[in-house]
Design a protein around this motif. Structure first.
Motif, PDB file in Angstrom:
ATOM      1  N   ARG A 162       1.031  -1.000   0.157  1.00 55.42           N
ATOM      2  CA  ARG A 162      -0.084   0.145  -0.082  1.00 55.42           C
ATOM      3  C   ARG A 162       0.736   0.925   0.230  1.00 55.42           C
ATOM      4  O   ARG A 162       0.877   2.219  -1.216  1.00 55.42           O
ATOM      5  CB  ARG A 162      -0.756  -0.222   1.287  1.00 55.42           C
ATOM      6  CG  ARG A 162      -1.663   1.276   1.200  1.00 55.42           C
ATOM      7  CD  ARG A 162      -2.712   1.405   2.336  1.00 55.42           C
ATOM      8  NE  ARG A 162      -3.103   2.790   3.149  1.00 55.42           N
ATOM      9  CZ  ARG A 162      -3.714   3.249   1.736  1.00 55.42           C
ATOM     10  NH1 ARG A 162      -4.147   3.771   0.991  1.00 55.42           N
ATOM     11  NH2 ARG A 162      -4.385   5.098   2.541  1.00 55.42           N
TER      12      ARG A 162
ATOM     13  N   VAL B 130      -0.743   7.551   6.057  1.00 59.17           N
ATOM     14  CA  VAL B 130       0.655   7.762   5.519  1.00 59.17           C
ATOM     15  C   VAL B 130       1.459   9.014   5.582  1.00 59.17           C
ATOM     16  O   VAL B 130       2.861   9.055   4.910  1.00 59.17           O
ATOM     17  CB  VAL B 130      -0.058   8.278   3.826  1.00 59.17           C
ATOM     18  CG1 VAL B 130      -0.757   9.962   4.377  1.00 59.17           C
ATOM     19  CG2 VAL B 130       0.564   7.879   2.508  1.00 59.17           C
TER      20      VAL B 130
ATOM     21  N   CYS C 129      -1.672  10.033  -3.582  1.00 56.23           N
ATOM     22  CA  CYS C 129      -2.082  11.035  -1.930  1.00 56.23           C
ATOM     23  C   CYS C 129      -1.676  12.100  -2.278  1.00 56.23           C
ATOM     24  O   CYS C 129      -1.036  12.769  -2.991  1.00 56.23           O
ATOM     25  CB  CYS C 129      -0.879  10.391  -1.173  1.00 56.23           C
ATOM     26  SG  CYS C 129      -1.258  11.335   0.753  1.00 56.23           S
ATOM     27  N   VAL C 130      -2.877  12.983  -2.306  1.00 58.40           N
ATOM     28  CA  VAL C 130      -4.029  13.644  -2.303  1.00 58.40           C
ATOM     29  C   VAL C 130      -3.829  14.726  -0.641  1.00 58.40           C
ATOM     30  O   VAL C 130      -3.691  15.819  -0.579  1.00 58.40           O
ATOM     31  CB  VAL C 130      -4.994  14.228  -2.765  1.00 58.40           C
ATOM     32  CG1 VAL C 130      -4.673  13.969  -4.245  1.00 58.40           C
ATOM     33  CG2 VAL C 130      -5.699  13.741  -2.087  1.00 58.40           C
ATOM     34  N   GLY C 131      -2.969  13.932   0.487  1.00 61.28           N
ATOM     35  CA  GLY C 131      -2.770  14.592   2.251  1.00 61.28           C
ATOM     36  C   GLY C 131      -4.532  14.392   1.985  1.00 61.28           C
ATOM     37  O   GLY C 131      -4.805  15.840   3.488  1.00 61.28           O
TER      38      GLY C 131
HETATM   39  S1  SF4 Z   1      -4.087  11.139   2.734  1.00 60.29           S
HETATM   40 FE1  SF4 Z   1      -4.555   8.713   3.449  1.00 60.29          FE
HETATM   41  S2  SF4 Z   1      -6.454   8.512   2.156  1.00 60.29           S
HETATM   42 FE2  SF4 Z   1      -6.124  10.578   1.596  1.00 60.29          FE
HETATM   43  S3  SF4 Z   1      -4.929  10.113  -0.259  1.00 60.29           S
HETATM   44 FE3  SF4 Z   1      -3.079   9.920   0.907  1.00 60.29          FE
HETATM   45  S4  SF4 Z   1      -3.114   7.968   1.020  1.00 60.29           S
HETATM   46 FE4  SF4 Z   1      -5.665   8.856   0.531  1.00 60.29          FE
END
Ligand code: SF4
Ligand code: SF4
Ligand code: FES
Lengths: 299, 375
Positions: B320, B353, B337-339
Motif C-alpha cells: 500500500r 501515510v 496521495c493528495v494528503g
Molecule cells: S491522505 Fe490517506 S486517504 Fe488521503 S489520499 Fe493520502 S493515502 Fe489516501
C-alpha cells in the motif's frame, strides 16, 4: 454581481473528455468453442479453439506471440491465458487451459458449440524484433509450452527472419506432453529446427531421453553465442533451468521468461498484478531475467 | 514540485454573495446537460458523505466553513462501490452481452482541492495508457466539478506534504471564500459556461482576476500541521533509485504487525482504485460487476494454486505505502496521495501515510548518507 469572462478558451485547460460510447475493454465478446482438444492423457490440459461470433471482430483480431487473452465461462469468472495460437494463422484463437480454479474447472466442462466470453490481447508479448537474426532456444515445461508454441509457429512462418531454432520440451510423462501434432509431426519436418523432447518418467513406447529438463538442457550444450533463450514452465523447473543456463554461459539479458501473476482486469487498472512499478498485464508477462532482477522480489 | 498543480489558469471569474447556492447549482446543472444530477456533501447518521440534492436542499455556503471535508471521499461518484460492467442473457443457449446505459451528467458541488486533485491522479491511471476504463471515463466526462478552496485546514490535512495546497486549482470551477462573498474562477470551458449562465455573460474589469489570484495565493500559503513536519520531496525526486532500499527496509516488519487488515484506509482513500470483477448469475441471465477491493486483504492476491506473493501483513502494508510513495512516483512522477488526511483520521491503529511517509523519508536519507560515507 461583478464578473469577468474571458471567452476565448485560449489556453491550458483542455476540454473534458466527451462521454462517447467507446467499447468498454472489460466487456467480453461472445465467442463459440469450435473444438476442444484433450492435450494430455490425464485430461489436465484442454485446448479450446474459439472464434468470435462477430466475423468482422474475429477478422480484426491482432496479437503478438506471448500475449494473453481473457476467456470466461459467463456467470463463473475469467482467466488470463497465454494464447497458444499464432497470429500468422488466421484460424480460431487457441487457449490451452489447465483446470486449476473455478473458471478453468468450469471451462473444462464445456463442449464444442457452447459459448464463452473472450477479450484480448493483453501484455507485451515476445519482442520478435529483438529476436531477428538470432538463434533461438525454447525451453518449455508442461503447459508452459503454450505461449512458446505461439512463438515457435510464428518463427516457422517467418523462417527467414531467425537463425537456428532449438526446442527443448519436457513433461512428467509422455502422455503429458502437449501439442503432440506439432512436437511429433509438424516441427521435426520443418527446416532448421531441432526438437528435443524429454520426460521425467518414460513408458513402454517412449524411446526418447528420460531426464529432467535442466540436466537434459546441459547435455545438449547449446551455445550462448548469438542466441536468445526463452524459458516457460513451472516454478521449480524455471529455478533449476536458470542455474543450468548460467552454467552454460548465458547472460541475464539473453534469458527471456514469462511471469504468471493473479490478474483480473488485464488492462492495467484493477491494481492486482503489479511488481514494483510494473504491471504484469501491461509491461509483462514477458521479461528478460535482467529486467526481473531489477524488480522487487515479490511474485 | 509541479507548481501548475497549484496555481491553474483562470479562464474567467465572477463574484457572488455567500449564502444560498441554488442558483449556482442550477446553472451548473444546465451546463452539465439534460437530466443532470447535483451531488453535495450530506450527513448520513454521523458520517459525512455525498448525496443527491434536490433544488430545495442545496447546501448553503457556510457549510464549507464548518466542514473540513467529508468522511467518505467523492470517488464513489465516478467509481461506485459496486457497478455493472455488463449484463448477459441466456448464458447457456444464445448468449448475448450488453453494456449498461451511459451515465447521466453529474454536478459535484464543493469537493475540496485535495479530492479534486485525486481525480486527476485517477484519470492518469484509469483513462490514460493503452486501455481506458470506459465506465470511469464516461462518468468523468459527464461530470462538472465545482471545487471549494479551503479557508482553513484541519488537524489531519496534509495536502502540502504531497505537492498540493489548500486552494490548489483542480476541477471545472473554483470557489474561493472572500469575506462575505465567493469568488468563482473557471478552469475549463465547462466552468466558463457556468459563469456565463450565472451572470448572463456580463463582464467586468481585470481587478477581479487580480483579486482571485491574491485570494488563492493567500489560501495556498496556509501550512498544514502535518505538512509543517513532513518533507517528502526526496521520495519523488529519485523514486526509481530508492525502490530496492525502501522495499527491503526494516520499517515494514516494524510497522506492519499492528495493522488489522481491515481495509478502512483503502476504502476511505480517494486515490485507491483497486477493484475486483465478479459474476452474479440469476438463472441463465446475470451481471458482471466490479466492486472496490483492497490490497490489504489476504485474498486479494491468492492464486488458483494457493500461491500468494503477499502472504503476510508485512508484504501487504508495504504494497500500500510503496505504491503510494514509491511505485506510483516512479511511473507517474507524483505521489498517489493528495494528503486528504482520511487515513490519518480513520486507521484504528494510526498506521497512515504521514507516519509511513516520515519513516520512508528517514530510510531514504539514511541510505543516501550511507552511500556517501562509503565513497
Ligand atoms: S491522505 Fe490517506 S486517504 Fe488521503 S489520499 Fe493520502 S493515502 Fe489516501
Ligand atoms: S493500515 Fe489501518 S486502516 Fe489500513 S488495513 Fe491496516 S489497520 Fe486498517
Ligand atoms: S490485471 Fe488488473 S492491473 Fe493488471
Amino acid at each position: 454581481m461583478e464578473t469577468i469572462l474571458t471567452t476565448s478558451a485560449s489556453g491550458a485547460a483542455a476540454a473534458a473528455p466527451a462521454p462517447t460510447l467507446a467499447r468498454n475493454p472489460l466487456v467480453p465478446l461472445v465467442a463459440t468453442i469450435e473444438k476442444v482438444i484433450d492435450e494430455t492423457d490425464s485430461g489436465s490440459v484442454r485446448n479450446f479453439l474459439v472464434r468470435l461470433d462477430d466475423p468482422a471482430a474475429h477478422e480484426a483480431i491482432s496479437y503478438r506471440p506471448g500475449q494473453c487473452g481473457m476467456i470466461s465461462v459467463i456467470g463463473v469468472g475469467e482467466s488470463m491465458i497465454a494464447l497458444a495460437s499464432t497470429p500468422t494463422h488466421k484460424g480460431p484463437l487457441e487457449f490451452a487451459v489447465k483446470a486449476a480454479g473455478r473458471n478453468t474447472n468450469a471451462l473444462h466442462e464445456m463442449k464444442a458449440g457452447q459459448k464463452v466470453g473472450v477479450r484480448l490481447a493483453y501484455g507485451n508479448g515476445f519482442d520478435t524484433e529483438a529476436m531477428k537474426g538470432k538463434d533461438l532456444i525454447f525451453v518449455g515445461g508442461g503447459i508452459g509450452m503454450s505461449g512458446l508454441r505461439s512463438l515457435i509457429n510464428y518463427c516457422l512462418d517467418r523462417r527467414g527472419d531467425f537463425g537456428r531454432l532449438t526446442v527443448v520440451y519436457g513433461a512428467r510423462s509422455p502422455g503429458e506432453l502437449c501439442f503432440k501434432e506439432d512436437i511429433f509431426e509438424n516441427w521435426p519436418k520443418a527446416p532448421g529446427i531441432d526438437v528435443n523432447l524429454t520426460v521425467d518418467v518414460g513408458d513402454d513406447q517412449w524411446k526418447g531421453p528420460v531426464a529432467l529438463i535442466p540436466p537434459y538442457l546441459e547435455s545438449l550444450n547449446p551455445s550462448p553465442q548469438g542466441s536468445l533463450v526463452v524459458v516457460c514452465g513451472p516454478p521449480v523447473m524455471i529455478r533449476f533451468t536458470l542455474l543450468s543456463l548460467a552454467k552454460l554461459g548465458f547472460t541475464d539479458e539473453q534469458i527471456i521468461m514469462t511471469l504468471e501473476l493473479k490478474m483480473q482486469c488485464g488492462i492495467g487498472k484493477c491494481g492486482r498484478c503489479n511488481i514494483g512499478s510494473k504491471y504484469v498485464c501491461l509491461d509483462g508477462p514477458v521479461f528478460t531475467l535482467a529486467e526481473l532482477k531489477r524488480l522487487p522480489n515479490e511474485y | 514540485m509541479d507548481a501548475t498543480r497549484i496555481t491553474g489558469a483562470s479562464l474567467g471569474a465572477a463574484r457572488i454573495p455567500s449564502g444560498p447556492l441554488d442558483k449556482l447549482a442550477a446553472a451548473a446543472a444546465r451546463v452539465a446537460g439534460d437530466g443532470a444530477l447535483v451531488f453535495g456533501p450530506a450527513r448520513d447518521g454521523s458520517v459525512w458523505g455525498w448525496k443527491l440534492c434536490e433544488a430545495a436542499d442545496v447546501p448553503q455556503s457556510d457549510l464549507w466553513e464548518r466542514l473540513v471535508n467529508t468522511d467518505v471521499s467523492p470517488k464513489e461518484l465516478f467509481m461506485p462501490r459496486t457497478e455493472d460492467i455488463a449484463r448477459w442473457r441466456d448464458r447457456l443457449r444464445n448468449l448475448s452481452i450488453a453494456e449498461p446505459a451511459a451515465p447521466p451528467p453529474v454536478v459535484v458541488l464543493g469537493v475540496r482541492p485535495c479530492d479534486a486533485a485525486s481525480f486527476d491522479l485517477l484519470d492518469e491511471v484509469l483513462i490514460e495508457g493503452p486501455f481506458s476504463d470506459e465506465s470511469y471515463r464516461r462518468r468523468r466526462g459527464a461530470t462538472l466539478l465545482i471545487t471549494w478552496a479551503c479557508g482553513k485546514t484541519g488537524p489531519a490535512c496534509a495536502c502540502d506534504a504531497f505537492g498540493l495546497a489548500p486552494a490548489a486549482a483542480a476541477g471545472d470551477l473554483m470557489v474561493y471564500p472572500d469575506g462575505n462573498e465567493l469568488l468563482l474562477s473557471a478552469l475549463t470551458p465547462k466552468g466558463l459556461e457556468v459563469l456565463g449562465d450565472l451572470t448572463g455573460g456580463s463582464t467586468a474589469g481585470e481587478a477581479l482576476t487580480g483579486r482571485v489570484d491574491a485570494v488563492a495565493a493567500a489560501l495556498n500559503a496556509q501550512k498544514t500541521a502535518v505538512g509543517r513536519r513532513l518533507a517528502l520531496d526526496d521520495l519523488t525526486a529519485n523514486a526509481a533509485g530508492l525502490t530496492a532500499t525502501l522495499f527491503s527496509s526494516d520499517i515494514w516488519t516494524e510497522l506492519s504487525p499492528r495493522c488489522l487488515s481491515c481495509g478502512t484506509c483503502t476504502y476511505v482513500c480517494p486515490t485507491c482504485y483497486c477493484f475486483a470483477i465478479n459474476d452474479e448469475p440469476r438463472g441463465g441471465d446475470g451481471r458482471r460487476i466490479r466492486t472496490w477491493d483492497s490490497c490489504q486483504f489476504k485474498e486479494f492476491l491468492s492464486m488458483a494454486g494457493g500461491h500468494n506473493p503477499r502472504p503476510s501483513k508485512v508484504e501487504r502494508v508495504r504494497q500500500r505505502f510503496m505504491h503510494k510513495l514509491n511505485y506510483h512516483p516512479e511511473r507517474y512522477g507524483k505521489f498517489l496521495c493528495v494528503g486528504c488526511g482520511r487515513c490519518i483520521v480513520s486507521c484504528p491503529v494510526g498506521l497512515h501515510v504521514a507516519e509511513v511517509g516520515e519513516a520512508l523519508s528517514r530510510a531514504a536519507a539514511a541510505a543516501v548518507s550511507a552511500a556517501k560515507g562509503g565513497e
